[in-house]
Design an enzyme around this catalytic site. Structure first.
Site, PDB file in Angstrom:
ATOM      1  N   LYS B  81     -25.189 102.199   2.667  1.00 29.35           N
ATOM      2  CA  LYS B  81     -26.200 102.567   1.673  1.00 29.35           C
ATOM      3  C   LYS B  81     -26.625 101.289   0.953  1.00 29.35           C
ATOM      4  CE  LYS B  81     -26.668 105.817  -2.260  1.00 29.35           C
ATOM      5  NZ  LYS B  81     -25.917 106.772  -3.121  1.00 29.35           N
ATOM      6  N   SER B 156     -28.240 111.235  -3.481  1.00 33.25           N
ATOM      7  CA  SER B 156     -29.014 110.025  -3.317  1.00 33.25           C
ATOM      8  C   SER B 156     -28.728 109.282  -2.011  1.00 33.25           C
ATOM      9  CB  SER B 156     -28.737 109.085  -4.502  1.00 33.25           C
ATOM     10  OG  SER B 156     -27.394 108.672  -4.487  1.00 33.25           O
ATOM     11  N   SER B 180     -23.760 112.832  -4.496  1.00 34.98           N
ATOM     12  CA  SER B 180     -24.669 112.034  -3.668  1.00 34.98           C
ATOM     13  C   SER B 180     -24.181 111.711  -2.264  1.00 34.98           C
ATOM     14  CB  SER B 180     -25.006 110.728  -4.378  1.00 34.98           C
ATOM     15  OG  SER B 180     -25.919 110.970  -5.420  1.00 34.98           O
TER      16      SER B 180
END
Ligand SMILES: [Mg+2]
Ligand SMILES: [Zn+2]
Lengths: 488, 489, 96
Positions: B81, B156, B180
């Protein structure tokens, strides 16, 4: 109307550590710009703080030395404000749980003369906490250039109660505080390097009043004498404002030590909203009895305690102690010389006068000085035993200081040993009497001082080696004898 | 060859590498090819460096040939990420603020992946600064759900979940502050695991809410998640909140826990807000455990269920408002060309650099910390947090773990919730309380909606008992074939 | 608990150092009003005898020995700087 001032000081002291407060990059001064940074110092995305164990030990030590209450548990808070020198735009500090609370700083006010000790006061402290320093802005016209080398250096904030009543007291407070810090090895407190910085809150009120006046914050008082001058100036300014019918506005003022003037930094004091909250990146600190005991074992005797002991143990005069006690190493030096010579007062005199004079003249640090306590002790013993005269000792001091030769060795090598050979002394004394008929007459007429001219003659003849006590005895014996004048 | 490789588990890939049936270069090339083929539609990658990935793979192959393998992930690509620092790689957090930022240092997890032999492959999309539940808050692109390109991948960590589901990476790391990792894993039909707070170092994870953030694995199987967690977890002296204990070999450990377990079902989590199809799939999973001999008990999480979201939005935004103060255009990041002085520069750089959701949360967090409000908001929220944690600890007196939905619905359509922040916030209802209580939680696939969208089952474990939790998840996974199903792209 | 109408968007945006347009102020005020009204439910929880939780698993005295480690070379430290000169970061002066 007589006024009194009410002064509180907020002092920031850089804690002497090898690495920074919340990261392990080296702390330092005078390095080339931005060479002492890492992700934490620069607040790069993702960087996290980790406490410096030594900085914590040091503040516990200060707290114990100043009699503060050490919090069994304390935490870290974020003080949020934006400024280009503050990389995270918050400072990690301690808000409602400082590590040290209370405590006092003992100060000495100026005495009636330099030779007489002044009054001592204990100035109460509000709190002491740890935080981190910011970077340095170098202003260049419309731009500022930022060097983050200083950012993240451990910083101790020491807040006094508003218990100081004059610029002199503030000066004495800072002097005493600095001495304690240096004694404890906490900080070198070099104000030129920004290791000690002081802000003052100053207000005035009619003498005897209990209500506080509007306070003005003086910033950037960057030398101890500027603190005194700046506060004195501010007190005068406030009195003038009030006496001319004005009112004091709450503001921050900047004192310029060069010109002796101050100007308002922020006339309209915008209330800060620092949004303090516990720093979620750090865990609390718990100081237990064991930790305190370990630190207490390493706490030095405080400067004024040492001074009182020097009075009691060595019967030193105030003037000597006043010179010795601000410097812990010098005190240790003195005690070693005092003990090995058995003559504390003489050792104290040599150190406070001659040694310090030579150190200053040669710009030599005590630690680098070739003359060690053993030299002082040797010199004291030689004079005491009458091996050399005080005058000879004074003359050879500089050479001993410079070469580090042991006094006994030098006296032997140079043949400086006092003459106690009565035959030799007798000859010199006879010659002195013969060469000074007027002095002889005067002495015999009752002028006691007249003997000094004859003694001086003997000392000159003997190149200082004649033992003054014996010379005195022989001269007096000769002058008493009725035939003395006619023998020649 | 490459189409065979891209949906294999990391454990299978490791076996192929070990027997020499495939090289790391071939493997890495397969994922490079896959990204080239599908990412114009999936949009999971913010950036990537094929040359660098292949160089890492060559080095891995050389180590293997020389008998100097580093660790359990030798030669296997892992996607990160875009919120985890890797030295020399971009670190954008999908924000205009950091559009050109290149990290000069490694996050601890990045360093650990390297020392486990992994190939660090790609920077994966996310909601800006991890604030969001749909990846629509990325400043660069909106990632699509590989199962339905009209839908969001969740957030997210939408990039890691979508990249894994689309076969562009075999493993990925995300971060979970309020769900997330778990929510996008459920939306994309992969395994997503948020470990206990403190188990994985946050050093080098760009902070959103420091007391809630945690890095965790995305994987195709529970065993892979265990493998990846074993590589990145454990105490780190660079993170003061890192838990100072050694971690077990999860991959070996999960095979030792066999149950049957006592499992709790929080009654508040099956109320009217839960979509019927999701509820059906989760209930079927509960029945599976019951059928396997587990004792199922209804438990209650009264404070967590009612107050977790309110508590979360105070604590998370307050911490974020301070954490994101460093993005000021001074030392790095976006600097406005309009700043007339330093203060003005802050206002304009931050106005230009941050997107609306980030601004909204900074404003809210600044407000709740501002003068006079601390006690009413932040301090009160910290106290409610204590009660939320107690809810879970009470439940764990009776049961080993909890079974719950991950999200109230399957993946929703792009744009469906983006105009209503509160509605978006409320969709985190089942995941957020774990972050407040610091607990580990996993999302594993447990079925599909009639429209063919994946549904996730959340299993909530006890602090630092990740091996037991993974074992419970694995028991379900082994009895079902959900993770063998892949989207058609 | 404070009433949601208390939110002074100008004051808060100033503290946060974010320039907001009038449209943003209007939208954020409304959206944050909704969120604050929702958050207000916390005032119903009795927390009078509850200690706050800062971390789920608190530990204390997490520190490192004072042993310097290498930092960033100056080039790496300044690589991402928007403006630099003489190894320092350049910003416009602060005008208060
Ligand atoms: Mg700043
Ligand atoms: Zn301070």
């Amino acid at each position: 109307m007589p006024y009194e001032a009410v002064i509180g000081l907020e002092v920031h002291v850089q804690v002497k550590t090898r690495s920074k407060m919340f990261t392990r990059v080296a702390a330092g001064y005078g390095e080339s710009p931005n060479t002492l940074t890492d992700p934490v110092v620069l607040a790069l995305p993702g960087a996290l703080p980790v406490m410096n164990k030594t900085a914590l030990d040091r503040i516990v030590k200060v707290g114990l030395m100043l009699g503060c209450e050490i919090a069994p548990v304390c935490k870290w808070d974020r003080k949020n404000y934006f400024y280009p020198d503050s990389p995270k735009n918050y400072q990690i500090s301690q808000y409602d749980q400082p590590i040290c609370q209370g405590g006092t700083v003992e100060i000495e006010l100026p005495g009636p003369s330099r030779n007489i000790m002044g009054e001592h006061l204990r100035i109460p402290l509000t709190r002491i906490h740890l935080e981190e320093d910011v970077g340095k802005l170098n202003h260049a016209g419309r731009e500022s250039l930022i060097d983050f080398n200083r950012a993240g250096t451990p910083l101790m904030e020491i807040v006094s109660e508003a218990a100081l009543r004059s610029a002199e007291e503030a000066f004495a407070y800072l002097t005493a505080l600095r001495t304690v810090m240096v004694y404890g090895g906490i900080s070198d407190c070099d104000m030129e390097k920004g290791q000690l910085r002081c802000d003052a809150n100053v207000s005035i009120r009619p003498a005897g009043a209990t209500e506080l006046g509007t306070k003005v914050e003086l910033k950037n008082l960057n030398s101890i004498s500027f603190v005194r001058d700046g506060i004195a100036h501010e007190i005068k300014r406030q009195i003038a404002v009030v006496e001319s019918g004005g009112t004091i506005v709450q503001e921050t003022r900047d004192y310029d030590g060069q010109t002796g003037t101050s100007q308002s930094l922020r006339s309209k004091e915008m209330a800060h909203d620092y949004r303090y909250f516990p720093d979620p990146d750090l865990m609390p600190v718990k100081v237990d009895e064991e930790w305190k005991a370990r630190i207490r074992a390493g706490c030095p005797e405080l400067p004024f305690d040492k001074q009182r002991r020097f009075f009691a143990e060595y019967q030193l005069p105030y003037t000597i102690t006043a010179v010795l006690t601000p410097d812990r190493d010098l005190c240790d030096y003195f005690e070693e010389a005092a003990k090995s010579s058995g003559q504390p007062q003489a050792a104290g005199n040599w150190i406070a006068n001659d040694l310090l004079r030579e150190l200053a003249a040669g710009k030599v640090a005590l630690a680098d000085c070739k003359m060690r306590p053993a030299h002082i002790a040797g010199l004291v013993r030689l004079v005491e035993a009458g091996v050399i005269s005080n005058n000879i000792a004074k003359e050879v001091f500089v050479e001993l200081f410079q070469t580090g030769e042991m006094p006994e060795a030098m006296v032997g090598r140079k043949g400086l040993k006092q003459s106690t050979d009565v035959g030799e002394l007798d000859q010199w004394c006879g010659a002195a009497i013969a060469a000074n008929p007027k002095s002889v007459t005067d002495f015999k007429a009752g002028k006691e001082n007249a003997i000094n001219a004859m003694k001086g003659f003997v000392m000159k003849q003997s190149k200082g080696k004649a033992n003054p006590r014996l010379v005195d005895e022989i001269l007096r014996a000769k002058l008493r004898a009725p035939s003395a004048g006619r023998m020649q | 060859m490459s189409s065979d490789l891209i949906f294999k588990s990391a454990a299978e890939l490791a076996a192929l590498l070990e027997t020499g049936q495939v090289s790391s270069v071939e493997l890495t090339q397969a994922f490079i090819d896959r990204r080239r083929a599908v990412d114009d539609r999936v949009k999971a990658f913010n950036s990537f460096d094929e040359t660098d990935a292949l160089a890492q793979a060559r080095a891995s192959d050389a180590r293997r040939a020389g008998g100097e393998m580093r660790g359990a992930l030798e030669g296997i690509p892992v996607g990160l990420k875009d919120v985890i620092a890797v030295a020399g790689q971009p670190l954008t957090c999908s924000s205009r603020m950091l559009a050109n930022f290149v990290s000069p240092y490694d996050a601890t997890v990045a360093a650990r992946l390297k020392s486990a032999g992994a190939i660090l492959w790609g920077r994966l999309n996310m909601d800006e600064f991890a604030m969001g539940s749909s990846t629509e808050n990325s400043a660069f692109q909106t990632t699509s759900n590989p199962w339905d390109l009209e839908r969001v991948p969740g957030g997210s960590s939408g990039g890691p979940a979508a990249a894994l589901a689309a076969g562009e990476v075999p493993l990925a790391l995300g971060s979970d502050t309020g769900g997330s990792i778990r929510q996008p894993a459920s939306f994309c039909g992969v395994v997503g695991f948020k470990p206990t707070y403190g188990l994985v170092s946050r050093y080098g994870l760009v902070a959103f809410a420091s007391s809630l953030d945690q890095i965790g694995p995305f994987a195709r199987t529970v065993e892979d998640a265990a493998l990846l967690l074993g590589a990145i977890g454990g105490h780190d002296p660079l993170d003061s909140t890192s838990y100072p204990a050694a971690i077990p070999d999860y991959r070996a450990e999960i095979k030792k826990h066999r149950g049957p377990w006592k499992l709790g079902v929080p009654k508040e989590y099956f109320g009217p807000g839960l979509n019927a199809e999701v509820a059906g799939a989760v209930r079927a999973a509960i029945e599976f455990y019951q059928g396997a001999g587990c004792e199922i008990r209804e438990v209650s999480l009264p404070v967590a269920a009612e107050y977790a979201i309110a508590t979360y939005y105070i604590i998370a935004t307050a911490e974020a408002s301070s954490n994101l103060a460093r993005y000021d255009g001074v030392r790095y990041g976006h600097r406005s060309k309009e700043g007339s002085d330093a203060i003005d520069l802050y206002f304009k750089s931050r106005a230009e650099g941050f997107g609306p959701e980030v601004k909204r949360r900074i404003i809210l967090g600044t407000y709740v910390l501002s003068s006079g409000y601390y006690d009413a908001f932040y301090l009160r929220a910290q106290k409610v947090r204590t009660l939320i944690r107690q809810d879970f600890l009470n439940a764990y007196r009776e049961v080993d773990a909890l079974l719950a939905p991950v999200a109230p619905t399957a993946a929703f359509k792009k744009g469906e919730k983006s105009s209503d922040p509160l509605a978006m916030y409320l969709s985190d209802i089942y995941t957020i309380s774990l972050n407040l209580a610091g607990l580990p939680g996993i999302s594993i696939p447990c079925g599909f909606t009639r429209e063919g969208l994946p549904i996730g089952l959340q299993i909530i474990g006890q602090p630092f008992q990740e091996a037991g939790l993974l074992a419970i998840a694995r028991a379900y996974e082994q009895a079902h074939g959900w993770n063998g199903m892949n989207p058609k792209l | 608990m404070a009433s949601p109408s208390d939110i002074d968007i100008d004051y808060v945006a100033n503290l946060a150092r974010i320039a907001l347009t009038d449209t943003e102020k209007e939208i954020f005020s409304r959206q944050l009003g909704d969120v604050l009204r929702y958050i207000e439910k916390l005032s119903a929880v009795d927390v009078s005898h509850v200690e706050p939780t800062a971390h789920a698993f608190p530990i204390s005295n997490v520190w490192a020995e004072d042993t310097p480690q290498p930092g960033l070379p100056v080039e790496a430290a300044l690589r991402n700087a928007p403006a630099q000169r003489d190894d320092m970061i350049v910003v416009p002066v602060v005008v208060e």
